[in-house]
Design a protein around this motif. Sequence first.
Motif, PDB file in Angstrom:
ATOM      1  N   VAL A 139       0.858  -1.186   0.000  1.00 42.55           N
ATOM      2  CA  VAL A 139       0.000   0.000   0.000  1.00 42.55           C
ATOM      3  C   VAL A 139       0.895   1.238   0.000  1.00 42.55           C
ATOM      4  O   VAL A 139       1.620   1.481   0.954  1.00 42.55           O
ATOM      5  N   ILE A 140       0.827   1.999  -1.070  1.00 46.18           N
ATOM      6  CA  ILE A 140       1.584   3.250  -1.155  1.00 46.18           C
ATOM      7  C   ILE A 140       0.747   4.403  -0.597  1.00 46.18           C
ATOM      8  O   ILE A 140       1.209   5.183   0.240  1.00 46.18           O
ATOM      9  N   THR A 141      -0.506   4.467  -1.052  1.00 51.44           N
ATOM     10  CA  THR A 141      -1.446   5.470  -0.553  1.00 51.44           C
ATOM     11  C   THR A 141      -2.783   4.784  -0.309  1.00 51.44           C
ATOM     12  O   THR A 141      -3.340   4.175  -1.237  1.00 51.44           O
ATOM     13  N   PRO A 142      -3.309   4.829   0.918  1.00 52.10           N
ATOM     14  CA  PRO A 142      -4.615   4.216   1.166  1.00 52.10           C
ATOM     15  C   PRO A 142      -5.739   5.063   0.568  1.00 52.10           C
ATOM     16  O   PRO A 142      -5.605   6.277   0.422  1.00 52.10           O
ATOM     17  N   GLY A 143      -6.822   4.430   0.210  1.00 51.66           N
ATOM     18  CA  GLY A 143      -7.980   5.146  -0.316  1.00 51.66           C
ATOM     19  C   GLY A 143      -9.089   5.178   0.712  1.00 51.66           C
ATOM     20  O   GLY A 143      -8.899   4.825   1.875  1.00 51.66           O
ATOM     21  N   ALA A 144     -10.256   5.575   0.251  1.00 47.87           N
ATOM     22  CA  ALA A 144     -11.413   5.632   1.148  1.00 47.87           C
ATOM     23  C   ALA A 144     -12.671   5.349   0.339  1.00 47.87           C
ATOM     24  O   ALA A 144     -12.769   5.726  -0.827  1.00 47.87           O
ATOM     25  N   GLY A 145     -13.601   4.664   0.980  1.00 44.40           N
ATOM     26  CA  GLY A 145     -14.883   4.411   0.323  1.00 44.40           C
ATOM     27  C   GLY A 145     -15.036   2.981  -0.146  1.00 44.40           C
ATOM     28  O   GLY A 145     -14.261   2.087   0.198  1.00 44.40           O
TER      29      GLY A 145
END
Length: 239
Positions: A139-145
């Motif tokens: 995971v480099i950048t976590p997302g949301a939703g």
Amino acid sequence: MKKLFITALIPFCAYAVTAQTKRKPVKKATVKTAVAPVKMTSLTDSASYAFGLSMATGLKSNGVTTLNYDLLIKGLKDVYQGQTPLLSQENSQKAIGNLFKGITQAKYATQIAEGNTFLANNKKTPGIQTTSSGLQYQVITPGAGQKPTATDNVQVNYKGTLLNGKQFDSSYDKKEPLSISLDHVIPGWTEGVQLMSPGAKYKFFIPANLAYGERGAGQDIPPYSTLIFEIELIKINAK
């Protein structure tokens, strides 16, 4: 005395020569059997031979170095003479597929070993997670939703490279995101993108069996290639 000594040696030398002559193997004459030339007296004869040449040339160019010629001929005869085949059509296709699979695996043994070694070492790296299928990701950048499903159409940016760092594709270079359904991509993508939420950026390490496998993809992705993808999920497209 000297004359007597020389005279005494003569019978011994004669015996030695005779003994050696007796032990010398007798060479057998090699008789070569003449092979009668094959005669082609009809169009069927010529075409039959041509079919054999064409078949063998194609198979040899694809890595088949030898065959059981008796069974090859039997297979031809069974079809033309209406005999019951020794193998079903399904098993025949499996046998051919397995033969070519073995040839390809032998040809790309180094590539397979490099992929296996890389994945075995990479999974020990902090931050690398491995799924039950063998897919590895970071995971480099976590997302949301909400996360997409296997049949959703998504919009992504991505970059794909081989283990040696060679880039074979990139939406960043094209300056245009890709919109695609997750059931129309390689298994590693289908599984991996479902782990992401919009806004997320992951790095995936995809084993060959979850990528393009034994076939590869064009000139840029050889068979049995382990692939590395950086994928950024922009959004899940409306159905």
